[in-house]
Write a protein that holds these residues in place. Structure first.
Motif, PDB file in Angstrom:
ATOM      1  N   SER A 193      39.308  30.978  45.535  1.00 30.90           N
ATOM      2  CA  SER A 193      40.524  31.602  46.102  1.00 30.90           C
ATOM      3  C   SER A 193      41.767  30.816  45.697  1.00 30.90           C
ATOM      4  O   SER A 193      42.821  31.395  45.407  1.00 30.90           O
ATOM      5  CB  SER A 193      40.424  31.687  47.622  1.00 30.90           C
ATOM      6  OG  SER A 193      40.411  30.381  48.194  1.00 30.90           O
TER       7      SER A 193
ATOM      8  N   ALA B 139      45.174  32.047  43.523  1.00 29.28           N
ATOM      9  CA  ALA B 139      46.531  31.898  44.064  1.00 29.28           C
ATOM     10  C   ALA B 139      47.433  31.193  43.073  1.00 29.28           C
ATOM     11  O   ALA B 139      48.619  31.480  43.012  1.00 29.28           O
ATOM     12  CB  ALA B 139      46.486  31.124  45.376  1.00 29.28           C
TER      13      ALA B 139
ATOM     14  N   ASP C  84      54.354  34.049  40.942  1.00 34.92           N
ATOM     15  CA  ASP C  84      53.339  34.033  42.006  1.00 34.92           C
ATOM     16  C   ASP C  84      52.686  32.669  42.107  1.00 34.92           C
ATOM     17  O   ASP C  84      51.461  32.519  41.968  1.00 34.92           O
ATOM     18  CB  ASP C  84      52.277  35.107  41.751  1.00 34.92           C
ATOM     19  CG  ASP C  84      52.854  36.509  41.874  1.00 34.92           C
ATOM     20  OD1 ASP C  84      53.903  36.634  42.546  1.00 34.92           O
ATOM     21  OD2 ASP C  84      52.292  37.451  41.303  1.00 34.92           O
TER      22      ASP C  84
ATOM     23  N   GLN D 207      42.691  34.211  52.507  1.00 30.97           N
ATOM     24  CA  GLN D 207      43.207  33.813  51.210  1.00 30.97           C
ATOM     25  C   GLN D 207      44.724  33.555  51.318  1.00 30.97           C
ATOM     26  O   GLN D 207      45.420  34.273  52.040  1.00 30.97           O
ATOM     27  CB  GLN D 207      42.942  34.897  50.160  1.00 30.97           C
ATOM     28  CG  GLN D 207      41.466  35.103  49.852  1.00 30.97           C
ATOM     29  CD  GLN D 207      41.271  36.106  48.731  1.00 30.97           C
ATOM     30  OE1 GLN D 207      42.221  36.753  48.302  1.00 30.97           O
ATOM     31  NE2 GLN D 207      40.023  36.220  48.237  1.00 30.97           N
ATOM     32  N   SER D 208      45.241  32.571  50.635  1.00 30.95           N
ATOM     33  CA  SER D 208      46.659  32.221  50.650  1.00 30.95           C
ATOM     34  C   SER D 208      47.294  32.565  49.303  1.00 30.95           C
ATOM     35  O   SER D 208      46.649  32.480  48.265  1.00 30.95           O
ATOM     36  CB  SER D 208      46.850  30.729  50.934  1.00 30.95           C
ATOM     37  OG  SER D 208      46.330  29.951  49.872  1.00 30.95           O
ATOM     38  N   SER D 209      48.567  32.975  49.394  1.00 27.56           N
ATOM     39  CA  SER D 209      49.339  33.241  48.175  1.00 27.56           C
ATOM     40  C   SER D 209      50.738  32.667  48.337  1.00 27.56           C
ATOM     41  O   SER D 209      51.315  32.732  49.434  1.00 27.56           O
ATOM     42  CB  SER D 209      49.404  34.742  47.882  1.00 27.56           C
ATOM     43  OG  SER D 209      50.099  35.418  48.922  1.00 27.56           O
ATOM     44  N   GLN D 210      51.296  32.126  47.282  1.00 26.77           N
ATOM     45  CA  GLN D 210      52.632  31.542  47.307  1.00 26.77           C
ATOM     46  C   GLN D 210      53.475  32.155  46.194  1.00 26.77           C
ATOM     47  O   GLN D 210      52.946  32.475  45.126  1.00 26.77           O
ATOM     48  CB  GLN D 210      52.565  30.021  47.129  1.00 26.77           C
ATOM     49  CG  GLN D 210      51.774  29.324  48.232  1.00 26.77           C
ATOM     50  CD  GLN D 210      51.861  27.830  48.107  1.00 26.77           C
ATOM     51  OE1 GLN D 210      52.971  27.285  48.031  1.00 26.77           O
ATOM     52  NE2 GLN D 210      50.715  27.161  48.092  1.00 26.77           N
ATOM     53  N   THR D 211      54.775  32.318  46.485  1.00 27.93           N
ATOM     54  CA  THR D 211      55.690  32.877  45.487  1.00 27.93           C
ATOM     55  C   THR D 211      56.973  32.056  45.461  1.00 27.93           C
ATOM     56  O   THR D 211      57.383  31.467  46.468  1.00 27.93           O
ATOM     57  CB  THR D 211      56.041  34.341  45.800  1.00 27.93           C
ATOM     58  OG1 THR D 211      56.651  34.414  47.086  1.00 27.93           O
ATOM     59  CG2 THR D 211      54.808  35.227  45.756  1.00 27.93           C
TER      60      THR D 211
END
Length: 547
Positions: free
Chosen positions: A14, A18, A45, A79-83
């Motif tokens: 995951s 990301a 992203d 799940q983690s997402s960074q932008t």
């Protein structure tokens, strides 16, 4: 144990997803009109440093404001997402087709963007614009150094959040803001607009064809058509631009190059503190002369030459100038305040004052005239003669007539006997004096100038002592035959000291003397330097005793 290994593997996968970056660039309008602001957003992203992208290539074709940077993180379904988001405001420098280049972060790259910029409409109202600007110049033809007026009016429809004006520019002239911005409202094509008007003065410095470049207004506006919900809608960046305005500048009129004053109206007026028909000798009057002009600044107004007839002294103050706005025109005024003192009685005439100027409306040379004025001066009954300090020994006719002067009444034998008696009397006294210890001889300073004493007299405003000290200074360092202040005045060159000396002289003529201040006199004395002399009042030799 196997369960923990599977969980760690899933978490690692995951995190890999990301951090796999996707770089995307978008703009908010295409095509765009010239003068409009284009919002460019670049999104990646992943969380990276704000300086990971170089935007310097944009400055070739656009005026760039920004970037502003935002970073965010989301966790969904474990799940983690960074932008990371960059926002820039672009304003095209000209019409045409452009390519916003691709941006790179490592191996990731955005796609280039084709952009078309089309000419803006003259007013913008036909396309339902929320913002447009208009510019006017009055008059369109000016003379060198004549003041013209440039007006910039901004039309807004919506709630203004922020705004800034890029001022117009012109090569060969100066522009300056006049007063404060004026808020108002107007109805255009059935719609009400909020207006902001800013005015500038335009002063050409050379003749020929000039051009006032475009002015630009940049703003962030919330659309009022959204109603109550508009407060939750982000403000939109908008921009509007004026058209360039040509300006024709005429040269200075022939024959007036040395004294050029161009205006739509020039006047000269005067005021007096007293009656000019009943002036008393030695008593000061204040004369106030005002030079006024329309469509000029006060620093453009000339100084006046105030000539003095024989028997009249004038002591001008520093001119005071100011400029104000009246009926959408600049009005400049320069005020000349002068102390006038008549030295003699009778009729004294102040000469006429003339100021040549060029009328910008009639295109002709004219004269502003202040007529001559006659002062009727009466003798001052309280006038006293100036103090005269002299060291001339008395003449023989003024000597007292005693028995010891009439030598024909005294015989030679009597005189001889008298001398012998005196010698016998003073010989013991002289012997006693010679036996006493020697002391320093005293110095007579009554006839010498003492600067320390003069300074103290000025600081204590002692008029009498100041007069006496100035006479001693004049006899000692300028001319030994100076007997009064009038003679000293005639020997001094034009200087602040000469003016202070004249004020000191006329102080005694006043019917009701005003308190005299000596500080200015001493300051002028320290600065004075007499011609053809190495002696400076500020650096006199050490002839003065310490007392």
């Amino acid at each position: 144990m196997v369960r923990w290994l599977i969980a760690a593997l899933v978490y690692g996968l995951s995190m890999t997803v990301a951090t796999a970056g996707v770089l995307k660039a978008t703009i908010d309008k295409n095509p765009a009109m010239q003068g409009e602001i284009i919002v460019l957003q670049v999104q990646y992203d992943a969380k990276v440093s704000g300086d990971s992208i170089d935007f310097s290539s944009l400055t070739q074709d656009f005026r760039v404001n920004g970037p502003s940077i935002q970073q965010s993180m989301q966790i969904f379904g474990g799940q983690s997402s960074q932008t990371t988001m960059w926002s820039l405001y672009l304003q095209p420098k000209a019409t045409g087709k452009y390519i916003i280049p691709a941006f790179k972060i490592g191996n990731d790259s955005s796609a280039p963007i084709d952009l078309e910029v089309i000419p803006a409409t003259t007013t913008g109202t036909n396309s339902g614009a929320k913002i447009f600007v208009e510019a006017q110049l009055e008059p369109r033809e000016l003379y060198v150094q004549q003041v013209g007026y440039y007006s910039l009016k901004i039309y807004l429809k919506g709630e203004l959040q922020t705004g800034s004006i890029t001022a117009p520019t012109i090569d060969g002239a100066t522009l300056a803001v006049i007063g404060s911005d004026i808020d108002g409202s107007e109805i255009v094509n059935g719609e009400r607009f909020h207006t902001i008007t800013r005015r500038y003065s335009v002063v050409p410095q050379r003749s020929g064809d000039l051009t006032i470049a475009s002015a630009t207004f940049n703003a962030e506006i919330r659309d009022e058509d959204e109603g109550f919900s508009s407060r939750y809608v982000p403000a939109r960046a908008m921009s509007a631009q004026t058209e360039p305005i040509p300006l024709q500048v005429k040269p200075i009129a022939s024959g007036l190059e040395k004294q050029w004053l161009v205006s739509s109206m020039v006047t000269l007026t005067e005021e007096w503190s007293g009656d000019t028909e009943n002036v008393v000798q030695g008593e000061p009057l204040t004369r106030i002369v005002k030079l006024s002009a329309v469509d000029l600044y006060d620093h453009q107004l000339p100084d006046l030459k105030l000539d003095s007839p024989t028997g009249l002294k004038q002591y001008p103050e520093k001119p005071q100038g100011h400029t104000v706005e009246r009926d959408r025109h600049l009005v400049a005024q320069k005020i000349f305040s002068v102390a006038v003192i008549a030295e003699s009685d009778g009729e004294l005439q102040l000469p006429e004052i003339q100021i040549p100027w060029w009328n910008s409306r009639t295109h002709q040379a004219e004269l502003a005239v202040l007529p001559a004025r006659t002062l009727k001066v009466a003798a001052n009954p309280n006038q006293v003669k100036e103090p005269v300090v002299t060291n001339t020994p008395p003449t023989a006719a003024e000597q007292p007539h005693g028995w010891f002067v009439d030598s024909w009444q005294v015989t030679y034998s009597t005189v001889t006997a008298l001398v012998l008696c005196l010698a016998a009397l003073f010989y013991p006294l002289s012997q006693w004096l010679s036996s006493q210890p020697e002391t320093e001889p005293t110095t007579e300073t009554d006839v010498r100038f003492n600067e320390r004493r003069f300074q103290m007299a000025c600081q204590s405003h002692d008029l009498t002592t100041c007069q006496a000290m100035l006479l001693r200074w004049g006899r000692q360092f300028i001319h030994e035959r100076i007997q009064d202040l009038a003679m000293l005045d005639s020997h001094l060159i034009e200087s602040p000291l000469k003016q202070q000396l004249q004020l000191l002289r006329f102080q005694q003529y006043q019917r009701e003397p005003k308190p005299w201040q000596g500080d200015d006199l001493y300051a002028a004395f320290k600065q004075y330097r007499h011609p053809n002399s190495s002696i400076n009042a500020a650096s006199l030799p050490s002839l003065y005793p310490p007392n």
